[in-house]
Design an enzyme around this catalytic site. Structure first.
Site, short mmCIF file in Angstrom:
data_model
loop_
_atom_site.label_atom_id
_atom_site.label_comp_id
_atom_site.label_asym_id
_atom_site.label_seq_id
_atom_site.Cartn_x
_atom_site.Cartn_y
_atom_site.Cartn_z
N ALA A 17 13.05 -38.99 -1.77
CA ALA A 17 13.10 -39.63 -3.08
C ALA A 17 13.07 -41.13 -2.86
O ALA A 17 13.72 -41.65 -1.94
CB ALA A 17 14.36 -39.24 -3.84
N GLU A 69 0.83 -1.21 0.00
CA GLU A 69 0.00 0.00 0.00
C GLU A 69 0.86 1.26 0.00
O GLU A 69 0.60 2.22 -0.75
CB GLU A 69 -0.92 0.02 1.23
CG GLU A 69 -1.87 -1.18 1.31
CD GLU A 69 -1.32 -2.33 2.13
OE1 GLU A 69 -2.10 -2.92 2.90
OE2 GLU A 69 -0.11 -2.63 1.99
#
Length: 333
Positions: A148, A46
């Site tokens: 993995a 802002e």
């Protein structure tokens, strides 16, 4: 609002602050100025937009913001006060700020006589901001647990070797994920057995610009020669296995996202304790067999106790697949 969201995407992925975008519109709906948050210590979206107005005069304008304007003094002042001081005529935001100290901007604006509309595209923006919102709501970092494995769920062969199950594309994807998290966490067992560097590297081996803070969980001492101690970011060696205490400390250090790359013991404990928000599995089309499972005991004694996940992304990486799923705790955050 979607344009404000696209502006927010320019902000840094890592760091303690939300990525926020702001668009200032005139009465005809035309964009007069726009801004986004560039990271800790810089003007919020802002204020960044207001600074582009002649004299900072926002009279007659509407501010469209992805997140409720903040209402507290931190490294910068409250955006609610900045908008009021600039004479903003209306504020429209998407997601309410869940922060105990930063929230309350809408009430401050309304008390000053500024009309406020909220909830525009709230589902879309909330999903985009999910990591940050989860961290702030839970008071701990957002946790991604990664491993993995082969198709049969093995992360290592029976002799303990694990390099490499997946191919180069999958391994590079891991480095990119490291760079998108504030911290990377392993157990002392992983450090002692593998001596990882835990850096985020490019495909040429070069260090990426964004590096996660290495965190080690466990009570065993580390050798002074450990590569993790030579990381570009100073390692946090916790000296404890208390995950709640570790996450609380990391949050206090302004770490909002953690990438867990520890072995089966650490990964399983995060999941068993309900401290994992996302699960990222790199699945290779290979079979290993034997005892080297990617996960250990999850506290599941009966099939009704299984940990149900929601798959959100499946990404082919060469011959491998990256499967991203969220846990129920992550889904409800």
């Amino acid at each position: 609002m979607r344009h404000a969201l696209s502006l927010a995407a320019h902000g840094p992925v890592t760091g303690p602050h939300a990525r926020v975008g702001c668009v200032l519109l005139d009465d005809a709906g035309a964009t007069v100025a726009e801004g986004w948050h560039r990271g800790a210590g810089t003007p919020h979206a802002e204020v960044d937009a207001l600074a582009k107005l002649p004299g900072g005069d926002a009279r007659g304008l509407t501010a469209v913001v992805t997140l409720e304007p903040c209402n507290h003094w931190g490294r910068t002042g409250p955006c609610s006060e900045a908008l009021i001081h600039a004479g903003i005529s209306r504020v429209v935001f998407s997601v309410e700020d869940p922060g105990a100290h930063s929230g309350g901007g809408k009430e401050r604006l309304r008390d000053a006589g500024v009309p406020v509309d909220e909830g525009v595209l709230v589902d879309e923006v909330s999903e985009w901001m999910r990591r940050w919102l989860t961290a702030v709501r839970l008071g701990r970092p957002f946790v991604t647990v990664k491993w993995a494995s082969s198709l049969d769920g093995r992360a290592a062969a029976s002799d303990g070797t694990s390099q490499w199950i997946t191919g180069a594309a999958a391994r590079q994807h891991v480095h990119e994920q490291r760079a998108e998290h504030d911290a990377i966490l392993v157990g002392t067992g992983t450090v002692l057995s593998d001596d990882p560097s835990l850096t985020a590297r490019g495909d040429g081996g070069e260090l990426l610009a964004s590096q996660p803070v290495p965190v080690v969980v466990g009570e065993r001492s580390l050798p002074a020669t450990s590569r993790i101690l030579k990381h570009p970011r100073e390692a946090i060696v916790t000296g404890t296995r208390d995950l709640d205490a570790v996450l609380s400390d990391l949050y206090a250090r302004e770490i909002r996202t953690v990438f867990v790359e520890g072995g089966p013991t650490v990964a399983s404990e995060f999941i068993r304790r309900g401290l994992a928000d996302d699960i990222l599995v790199y699945l290779a089309p290979t079979l290993i067999g034997g005892p080297g499972l990617a996960l250990g005991d999850l506290g599941v004694d009966t099939i009704d106790g299984q940990h149900r996940l929601t798959v959100t992304h499946v990404t082919p990486l060469g011959d491998d697949l990256a499967i991203l799923a969220r846990t129920r705790s992550g889904s409800s955050s």
